[in-house]
Structure formats: C-alpha cells, structure tokens
Enzyme design. Sequence first.
Site, mmCIF file in Angstrom:
data_model
loop_
_atom_site.group_PDB
_atom_site.id
_atom_site.type_symbol
_atom_site.label_atom_id
_atom_site.label_comp_id
_atom_site.label_asym_id
_atom_site.label_seq_id
_atom_site.Cartn_x
_atom_site.Cartn_y
_atom_site.Cartn_z
ATOM 1 N N ARG A 43 0.813 -1.214 0.000
ATOM 2 C CA ARG A 43 0.000 0.000 0.000
ATOM 3 C C ARG A 43 0.852 1.272 0.000
ATOM 4 O O ARG A 43 0.399 2.326 -0.439
ATOM 5 C CB ARG A 43 -0.983 0.007 1.163
ATOM 6 C CG ARG A 43 -0.351 -0.034 2.543
ATOM 7 C CD ARG A 43 -1.397 -0.118 3.671
ATOM 8 N NE ARG A 43 -2.148 1.122 3.787
ATOM 9 C CZ ARG A 43 -3.471 1.183 3.738
ATOM 10 N NH1 ARG A 43 -4.189 0.068 3.570
ATOM 11 N NH2 ARG A 43 -4.092 2.344 3.850
ATOM 12 N N VAL A 76 -6.390 7.982 1.208
ATOM 13 C CA VAL A 76 -6.333 6.526 1.305
ATOM 14 C C VAL A 76 -6.775 6.192 2.723
ATOM 15 O O VAL A 76 -6.110 6.569 3.691
ATOM 16 C CB VAL A 76 -4.911 5.990 1.031
ATOM 17 C CG1 VAL A 76 -4.873 4.475 1.231
ATOM 18 C CG2 VAL A 76 -4.470 6.346 -0.381
ATOM 19 N N SER A 77 -7.913 5.531 2.851
ATOM 20 C CA SER A 77 -8.487 5.279 4.174
ATOM 21 C C SER A 77 -7.542 4.462 5.041
ATOM 22 O O SER A 77 -6.684 3.730 4.547
ATOM 23 C CB SER A 77 -9.828 4.554 4.039
ATOM 24 O OG SER A 77 -10.765 5.348 3.356
ATOM 25 N N ALA A 78 -7.727 4.596 6.352
ATOM 26 C CA ALA A 78 -6.932 3.823 7.296
ATOM 27 C C ALA A 78 -7.151 2.332 7.060
ATOM 28 O O ALA A 78 -8.272 1.904 6.739
ATOM 29 C CB ALA A 78 -7.313 4.187 8.725
#
Length: 408
Positions: A43, A76-78
């Site tokens: 990621r 970008v979400s947790a």
Amino acid sequence: MTENSDKSPASEQELRDRMVKQLIELGAARSPRVVAAFRSVPRHLATPDEDMAKVYEPETATITKTDATGTQVSSVSAPRIQAMQIEQADIQPGMNVLEIGSGGVNAAYLAELVGDGGHIVTLDIDPDITRRARDFLRVTGYSNVSVITADGEYGAPDHQPYDRIVITVQAADIPPAWIHHLAEGGRLVVPLRMRGMTRTVAFVRDGQHLVSDGVELCGFVPMQGVGENRMRLAVLHDVEGEEIALRLDDHPEPDAEALRAALRSPRAEEWSGVTLAGDESKEHLDLWLASALDNLPLMAATPAARQRGLVAARTPLGVPTLVDGDSFAYRTVRATEAPDRFELGAAGHGPQGKEVAERLVEEFQVWNGEHRRQRAHIEVHPAGTPDEQLPVGRVIDRRHTRIAISWS
C-alpha cells in the site's frame, strides 16, 4: 498478483505483517482471505511521499488531496476502516465488484479477493485520483481492475450488474443507480450519513429497497459531484485555535447568537447513573440519540477548547448536542469509583440548560433500559414510499430515498 517493489521486501513485509496482526487484534480483519489480502498489497506505493511505517499503521488515513480552502477531498483510508468495510462486503472469488471513491489501494485488496476470475471497477470523479490509481495498479500488477473517471452518482452501468458495491466516500443519500446496478441479494457497503452520524452500513438488496446487515462507526471524506451534500456549520466560538461549532445535517437552523451567549453562561451538569467501560464505544448510543431526538447536531471542538474548560467533552467526530432555542446540552462522562468505568452525563448551557441536560440524560436511561443490547436496523426505500410501508422509527427524507432507522 503483486510485483516486488524497489524497497527491501523484508522490511515491507515486516510492516505488513505487523499491520495485519494489529488488524486481527482490533477485530477489523477476521476472515483468512481478508488477512491474506492485507498481507499482500504494498500500500505504501500509492503514497510514495509518506513515511512508509505510518502508511501501515492501522488507524492512519493518508490524505492525498485538499481543495483551495484546505478541506480534505481525497484520502487513502486507514487500514482498519478498509478491512472493516471489506469484511462487511463479504467478497467472494469470481465476483464483479464496483468501488466508488478510488485511490488504488482498496481496489487492489478487492482484486486479491475476487481473484483472476473476478473483476473490479474502481471509479472516481477526480482525474488526478484515477490517474494515481492507474499508476498504482499498474506498478503492483493488478490487471483485473478497470479504472473509470466519472461521477459516482450514476454508477458504472457498462459493467453491471454488480455482486457487490463498495462506497468509500461519505454519502447522505443512495442514488437509484446504486440499487439498480446491484444484483438481487447483492451487498452495498456505504458510509451513510444519518442526521449527522456517519456509519458504514452493509445493505442487502431486496427488490427495490435495501435492508441493513451490519453497522459500524466510521469517518470518510464527503462525496463530490451531483450527489454532494455537505454538512453546515454554526460557529459558537471563533477564537483561533479554540473553535467550537455545531455540525448541522437535516437539523433546523439554530439561533447561533443565542447559543454563543449560552456557551458563555455557567455550565449545568446532570448525571444518568448509566455507566460504560473505558473501552466501550458510544457509537450505538449516539445513533439511538440521533434517531430519538429531533434536534441533535454534533458539536465539534478543538483540543484547546476543552483544555481551557470551554467544553467538557470533545471527539474528532463530534459530540451529540441537544439544542432547544437559546439553550443546549451535550454528552459528557465522569469517572466512577469502579476502576475503568465512567458515568454518562450531560452538560447544559443557557437559560434552559439544566432542563435540556435532563432531557438528554433521560434518553441515556431509555437506551440503557431498552436498547443497549440492540443494534440499529436500517432500511432504504425509494422517495415517495408511504409511511405505512416503512418500519416504525425515525425516517430521514432525502432526494432519492427515505431512510428508516428502527430498534428491536
């Protein structure tokens, strides 16, 4: 399906393994296939300018774009939020999945789960975001993902029907396309804002309406485009660094001047006798309050506002606050004699502050006696659906839908 990056594979894998261990401990990643997906995707390649270790922290969202005012418009979400939503979606091999709100990382997780026999469509209104998503997916080797630049309000009709639709932006309504493009019995997972409270809800399609099958606390950047519906702010204290405001959704416009005066008045505190463990979430209580009380916006305050004693409670998502004319009261807690246990109370301000606080405390007691072990049941019906066809409870009318929240 992933390629090695230019970084040390050992150090990357160590970070991913540590993240996955924490996600399991948090209860966000539960199924072996979701665990394997999060262990596989690099990621950090989606945000190369960020510290790699932070990108793999379960609670860290990485902001990828802000607008001219500094408002966050894309992230970008947790990892915890991503894992939680993906578990809600119940992705199976071979599925056709639509993601609205792109970025690349979440699409890669979905691609891992559907496998070579499945297909992911990831869509975003912002060409900068979709360009970054294409770059990330190309570098990481995911070829079963189509990236589309379009307004999510209208879905992606060329690839329908979808077995799953996963929305990764906050939505205040459910556009017709999201239901029509979803297969019968398919699942829609969406961060739905209801009277100011945002919860990621897993819905199952039942004909022309949706029925909830899981509700979780979350926070997401708001949807853009035709479906944009942002909350309003009523500022109560505007000293720099100590700001306090009410976040308004479908609530009536308050008398902000009267409430500013109320904030300066002495605080009246009422206590409920209802206690919570220190690590016990208030998310179900707060959703109950939002469905039970008519005028309950969220109070947002800075840490300095609490440190100075201007307010007795604050959270990043906002504190439920009951407003009545020139007075208001909000949820707070105090320690009890029992270790790691806290009592729910209300802090009131204004001429009727004590009475408003008492009303809020009464709802804490109702929740504790009747609903504490229950979870909200949420249904989404087309706009115009008669009341008698809806579950008994709070109904939120939006442009496209009627959202019904009930408790049982």
